[in-house]
Design a protein around this motif. Structure first.
Motif, PDB file in Angstrom:
ATOM      1  N   LEU A  14      75.862  70.317 -53.979  1.00 36.88           N
ATOM      2  CA  LEU A  14      76.497  69.093 -53.470  1.00 36.88           C
ATOM      3  C   LEU A  14      77.975  69.307 -53.167  1.00 36.88           C
ATOM      4  CD1 LEU A  14      74.930  66.401 -55.818  1.00 36.88           C
ATOM      5  CD2 LEU A  14      74.500  66.713 -53.374  1.00 36.88           C
ATOM      6  N   ASP A  15      78.637  70.184 -53.924  1.00 35.73           N
ATOM      7  CA  ASP A  15      80.056  70.483 -53.762  1.00 35.73           C
ATOM      8  C   ASP A  15      80.905  69.207 -53.731  1.00 35.73           C
ATOM      9  OD1 ASP A  15      82.091  72.346 -53.722  1.00 35.73           O
ATOM     10  OD2 ASP A  15      82.229  72.329 -51.542  1.00 35.73           O
ATOM     11  N   ALA A  16      80.588  68.287 -54.632  1.00 36.27           N
ATOM     12  CA  ALA A  16      81.321  67.026 -54.734  1.00 36.27           C
ATOM     13  C   ALA A  16      82.274  67.098 -55.926  1.00 36.27           C
ATOM     14  CB  ALA A  16      80.331  65.871 -54.930  1.00 36.27           C
ATOM     15  N   SER A  17      83.041  66.075 -56.127  1.00 35.04           N
ATOM     16  CA  SER A  17      83.900  65.982 -57.291  1.00 35.04           C
ATOM     17  C   SER A  17      83.011  65.839 -58.524  1.00 35.04           C
ATOM     18  CB  SER A  17      84.831  64.776 -57.166  1.00 35.04           C
ATOM     19  OG  SER A  17      85.690  64.721 -58.271  1.00 35.04           O
ATOM     20  N   ILE A  18      83.378  66.519 -59.599  1.00 34.95           N
ATOM     21  CA  ILE A  18      82.546  66.561 -60.799  1.00 34.95           C
ATOM     22  C   ILE A  18      83.338  66.008 -61.981  1.00 34.95           C
ATOM     23  CG2 ILE A  18      81.396  68.116 -62.436  1.00 34.95           C
ATOM     24  CD1 ILE A  18      80.957  70.019 -60.046  1.00 34.95           C
ATOM     25  N   ALA A  19      82.652  65.243 -62.821  1.00 33.85           N
ATOM     26  CA  ALA A  19      83.227  64.779 -64.084  1.00 33.85           C
ATOM     27  C   ALA A  19      82.328  65.294 -65.197  1.00 33.85           C
ATOM     28  CB  ALA A  19      83.308  63.264 -64.115  1.00 33.85           C
ATOM     29  N   VAL A  20      82.904  65.982 -66.163  1.00 31.57           N
ATOM     30  CA  VAL A  20      82.158  66.476 -67.317  1.00 31.57           C
ATOM     31  C   VAL A  20      82.434  65.533 -68.472  1.00 31.57           C
ATOM     32  CG1 VAL A  20      81.845  68.391 -68.941  1.00 31.57           C
ATOM     33  CG2 VAL A  20      82.330  68.873 -66.524  1.00 31.57           C
ATOM     34  N   ILE A  21      81.363  64.919 -68.959  1.00 29.22           N
ATOM     35  CA  ILE A  21      81.482  63.992 -70.076  1.00 29.22           C
ATOM     36  C   ILE A  21      80.776  64.610 -71.264  1.00 29.22           C
ATOM     37  CG2 ILE A  21      80.893  61.694 -70.934  1.00 29.22           C
ATOM     38  CD1 ILE A  21      81.070  60.758 -67.986  1.00 29.22           C
ATOM     39  N   GLU A  22      81.510  64.744 -72.359  1.00 23.80           N
ATOM     40  CA  GLU A  22      80.974  65.349 -73.576  1.00 23.80           C
ATOM     41  C   GLU A  22      81.179  64.381 -74.725  1.00 23.80           C
ATOM     42  OE1 GLU A  22      79.411  68.215 -76.242  1.00 23.80           O
ATOM     43  OE2 GLU A  22      79.186  67.873 -74.110  1.00 23.80           O
ATOM     44  N   ARG A  23      80.076  64.009 -75.368  1.00 28.79           N
ATOM     45  CA  ARG A  23      80.114  63.082 -76.501  1.00 28.79           C
ATOM     46  C   ARG A  23      80.828  61.773 -76.155  1.00 28.79           C
ATOM     47  NH1 ARG A  23      78.219  66.346 -80.676  1.00 28.79           N
ATOM     48  NH2 ARG A  23      78.774  68.531 -80.444  1.00 28.79           N
ATOM     49  N   GLY A  24      80.556  61.272 -74.958  1.00 30.40           N
ATOM     50  CA  GLY A  24      81.098  59.991 -74.523  1.00 30.40           C
ATOM     51  C   GLY A  24      82.531  60.024 -74.041  1.00 30.40           C
ATOM     52  N   ARG A  25      83.134  61.196 -73.958  1.00 26.19           N
ATOM     53  CA  ARG A  25      84.522  61.311 -73.502  1.00 26.19           C
ATOM     54  C   ARG A  25      84.607  62.205 -72.274  1.00 26.19           C
ATOM     55  NH1 ARG A  25      88.448  59.891 -77.620  1.00 26.19           N
ATOM     56  NH2 ARG A  25      87.292  59.273 -79.453  1.00 26.19           N
ATOM     57  N   LEU A  26      85.546  61.865 -71.404  1.00 22.01           N
ATOM     58  CA  LEU A  26      85.772  62.659 -70.206  1.00 22.01           C
ATOM     59  C   LEU A  26      86.471  63.954 -70.603  1.00 22.01           C
ATOM     60  CD1 LEU A  26      85.645  62.780 -67.096  1.00 22.01           C
ATOM     61  CD2 LEU A  26      87.916  61.743 -67.087  1.00 22.01           C
ATOM     62  N   ALA A  27      85.795  65.082 -70.417  1.00 24.51           N
ATOM     63  CA  ALA A  27      86.358  66.387 -70.780  1.00 24.51           C
ATOM     64  C   ALA A  27      87.172  66.966 -69.630  1.00 24.51           C
ATOM     65  CB  ALA A  27      85.249  67.357 -71.180  1.00 24.51           C
ATOM     66  N   ALA A  28      86.722  66.746 -68.393  1.00 23.35           N
ATOM     67  CA  ALA A  28      87.429  67.257 -67.210  1.00 23.35           C
ATOM     68  C   ALA A  28      86.856  66.595 -65.973  1.00 23.35           C
ATOM     69  CB  ALA A  28      87.298  68.769 -67.111  1.00 23.35           C
TER      70      ALA A  28
END
Length: 135
Positions: A14-28
């Motif tokens: 997809l090469d879209a913007s990515i949000a990494v969520i770990e344990r309910g928090r935005l990691a990056a």
């Protein structure tokens, strides 16, 4: 549009913007390339015929060497300079060099960035742990 998935390959396509969520928090959050450049790791991957040997003592090996694969024949060593690490390891392996089937340099990708961000193991290692826990 928000698209959620656990399949990192889909996100690369997809090469879209990515949000990494770990344990309910935005990691990056950011473009794939930016996350890979910031958090991805280059690694040296060694596969042996039979069980992987203990790495030689005194080698400048990162403390985060991943445990061998389930078969015990492959080890992954994160390294900012895998070519130098390969030269050092080949010189230090001694008799185990004859059992070395492959030596690969694994370039940073979305999976290595995700693993660095979350502190998790590779998917293969997690599957093996789950199988051991269920058995």
């Amino acid at each position: 549009v928000v698209y959620t998935t656990h399949y990192l390959h889909e996100l690369e396509v997809l090469d879209a913007s990515i949000a990494v969520i770990e344990r309910g928090r935005l990691a990056a959050r950011g473009p794939r390339g930016e996350l890979v450049a910031r958090y991805g790791e280059t690694a040296l991957v060694l596969t042996f015929d039979g069980p992987a040997p203990q790495l030689p003592v005194g080698l400048a090996v990162d403390a985060r060497v991943e445990a061998p694969d389930p078969a015990g024949s492959t080890i992954r060593i994160p390294s900012p300079d895998p070519a130098r690490m390969a030269v050092e390891l080949l010189a230090a392996l001694g008799e185990h060099r004859a059992r070395l089937r492959s030596l690969e340099i694994s370039r940073p990708d979305l999976e290595s960035a995700y693993l660095a961000l979350t502190g998790r193991q590779s998917a293969a290692a997690e599957r093996e742990e789950f199988a051991d826990a269920v058995a």
